[in-house]
Design a protein around this motif. Structure first.
Motif, short mmCIF file in Angstrom:
data_model
loop_
_atom_site.label_atom_id
_atom_site.label_comp_id
_atom_site.label_asym_id
_atom_site.label_seq_id
_atom_site.Cartn_x
_atom_site.Cartn_y
_atom_site.Cartn_z
N UNK A 1 0.87 -1.16 -0.02
CA UNK A 1 0.16 0.10 -0.01
C UNK A 1 0.88 1.42 -0.11
N UNK A 2 0.69 2.15 -1.05
CA UNK A 2 1.52 3.53 -1.02
C UNK A 2 0.90 4.22 0.04
N UNK A 3 1.49 5.53 0.40
CA UNK A 3 1.10 6.26 1.48
C UNK A 3 1.27 7.82 1.12
N UNK A 4 0.88 8.12 -0.08
CA UNK A 4 1.07 9.54 -0.53
C UNK A 4 -0.13 10.39 0.14
N UNK A 5 -1.37 9.47 1.03
CA UNK A 5 -2.21 10.40 1.56
C UNK A 5 -2.28 10.15 2.94
N UNK A 6 -1.40 9.24 3.28
CA UNK A 6 -1.34 8.91 4.90
C UNK A 6 -1.60 10.09 5.90
N UNK A 7 -2.76 9.78 6.80
CA UNK A 7 -2.80 10.51 7.70
C UNK A 7 -3.86 11.56 7.35
N UNK A 8 -4.34 11.61 6.03
CA UNK A 8 -5.19 12.61 5.68
C UNK A 8 -6.78 12.06 5.95
N UNK A 9 -7.54 12.67 5.90
CA UNK A 9 -9.15 12.55 5.69
C UNK A 9 -9.66 13.18 4.55
N UNK A 10 -10.68 12.53 3.99
CA UNK A 10 -11.03 12.88 2.84
C UNK A 10 -12.86 12.49 2.66
N UNK A 11 -13.68 13.38 2.04
CA UNK A 11 -14.95 13.39 1.80
C UNK A 11 -15.11 13.33 0.09
N UNK A 12 -15.55 12.27 -0.32
CA UNK A 12 -15.87 12.07 -1.59
C UNK A 12 -17.23 12.10 -2.00
N UNK A 13 -17.82 12.89 -2.67
CA UNK A 13 -19.41 12.76 -3.09
C UNK A 13 -19.62 11.94 -4.26
N UNK A 14 -20.91 11.48 -4.51
CA UNK A 14 -20.99 10.38 -5.34
C UNK A 14 -20.05 9.35 -5.80
N UNK A 15 -19.72 8.66 -4.40
CA UNK A 15 -18.66 7.94 -4.32
C UNK A 15 -19.09 6.47 -4.46
N UNK A 16 -20.36 6.19 -4.75
CA UNK A 16 -20.85 4.74 -4.54
C UNK A 16 -20.57 4.03 -6.08
N UNK A 17 -20.21 4.71 -7.08
CA UNK A 17 -20.12 4.16 -8.51
C UNK A 17 -19.06 5.01 -9.18
N UNK A 18 -18.69 4.46 -10.41
CA UNK A 18 -17.89 4.98 -11.46
C UNK A 18 -16.80 5.88 -10.81
N UNK A 19 -16.66 7.09 -11.28
CA UNK A 19 -15.42 7.96 -11.13
C UNK A 19 -15.42 7.88 -9.52
N UNK A 20 -16.25 8.32 -8.80
CA UNK A 20 -16.31 8.48 -7.45
C UNK A 20 -15.82 7.40 -6.69
N UNK A 21 -16.42 6.29 -6.87
CA UNK A 21 -16.07 5.15 -6.32
C UNK A 21 -14.28 4.91 -6.51
N UNK A 22 -14.02 5.08 -7.69
CA UNK A 22 -12.62 4.73 -7.95
C UNK A 22 -11.88 5.67 -7.26
N UNK A 23 -12.29 6.90 -7.19
CA UNK A 23 -11.29 8.10 -6.12
C UNK A 23 -11.29 7.63 -4.73
N UNK A 24 -12.65 7.29 -4.36
CA UNK A 24 -12.66 6.94 -2.99
C UNK A 24 -11.43 5.66 -2.75
N UNK A 25 -11.72 4.58 -3.35
CA UNK A 25 -10.92 3.47 -3.32
C UNK A 25 -9.42 3.96 -3.51
N UNK A 26 -9.01 4.92 -4.18
CA UNK A 26 -7.56 5.22 -4.48
C UNK A 26 -7.23 6.25 -3.38
N UNK A 27 -7.92 6.87 -2.82
CA UNK A 27 -7.54 7.59 -1.63
C UNK A 27 -7.43 6.74 -0.47
N UNK A 28 -8.31 5.67 -0.23
CA UNK A 28 -8.04 4.71 0.80
C UNK A 28 -6.75 3.91 0.57
#
Length: 254
Positions: A1-28
């Motif tokens: 697991x990479x750590x470029x966002x380690x320690x950060x918190x994020x809110x992603x809207x529209x995150x249950x499908x398509x682009x939003x889901x991919x962003x949420x998964x990548x952030x995590x």
């Protein structure tokens, strides 16, 4: 697991499908604690469970971002609480896309699209950015669209809302940047999750481009990770085209 966002918190809207889901998964995957937000609790739980199964941190917060200030403010409060008291990164991704031509668009549809695509992220940013500014740091990533700058004969209403979001990106960069909050946008091209063995009609719009293909949601997620992280600490107010060259290079019909 990479750590470029380690320690950060994020809110992603529209995150249950398509682009939003991919962003949420990548952030995590990069170490962030993510709030997955959307209307469907079932799909939200699926995204969260997948992230947790891969060792990431995520929570679901239901939200119907109808454009009212109250709905956006409620999401900001609940997400802040779920993330332990702060939001470091906000991704304004939720949106709707009616593809009607102008004459077929009624007033109710017009108002709803502007409410979801412009008013909701406007009031969510208004609820989240001041706390970021008070903390002296934060990142906001808005989602634009390639058709905000390259006209197509359908979807004028949608494209105008994305033009508004790109304008707000520059205005917010000027407003919040001096207080440590970076605001940028991503302008995706034709992006759909690939289905093996199937060709989507939208693929025709990418023929003759440098990439020669549609984009994948992960392509947009990678750009969002960059803009959210410290590698982009000197990047303010840009609209990053992630569109396979659709808007920047001549399209050669083949």
């Amino acid at each position: 697991m990479s750590t470029r966002l380690e320690g950060k918190t994020a809110l992603v809207t529209g995150a249950t499908s398509n682009i939003g889901r991919a962003i949420a998964e990548a952030f995590a995957a990069e170490g962030a604690h993510v709030v997955v937000s959307g209307r469907s609790a079932e799909r939200g739980r699926e995204v969260v469970e997948g992230i947790r199964a891969r060792g990431g941190r995520a929570d679901f917060v239901a939200a119907d971002l109808d454009g009212s200030a109250a709905a956006s403010q409620a999401l900001a409060r609940e997400a802040t609480a779920a993330l332990g008291g702060r939001i470091d990164v906000l991704v304004n991704n939720a949106g709707i896309y009616p593809a009607d031509v102008t004459a077929a668009t009624d007033e109710k549809t017009f108002d709803r699209v502007y409410a979801v695509n412009v008013k909701a992220p406007f009031f969510l940013t208004a609820a989240v950015a001041p706390a970021m500014a008070e903390a002296g740091s934060g990142a906001i990533v808005n989602l634009g669209s390639w058709i905000a700058r390259l006209g197509i004969p359908v979807g004028a209403l949608y494209s105008s809302t994305k033009g508004a979001m790109e304008t707000l990106t520059r205005a917010w960069a000027a407003e919040f940047g001096p207080q440590g909050v970076r605001v940028n946008a991503i302008s995706p091209g034709v992006v759909l999750a690939p289905v093996p063995g199937e060709e989507h009609p939208a693929e025709a719009m990418m023929k003759g481009t440098p990439a020669g293909r549609m984009g994948d949601p992960q392509d947009i997620a990678a750009a969002a990770v960059y803009l959210a992280g410290d590698d982009a600490r000197f990047v303010h107010g840009i609209v990053l085209d992630v569109d396979g060259g659709r808007t920047t290079a001549a399209v050669i019909a083949g």
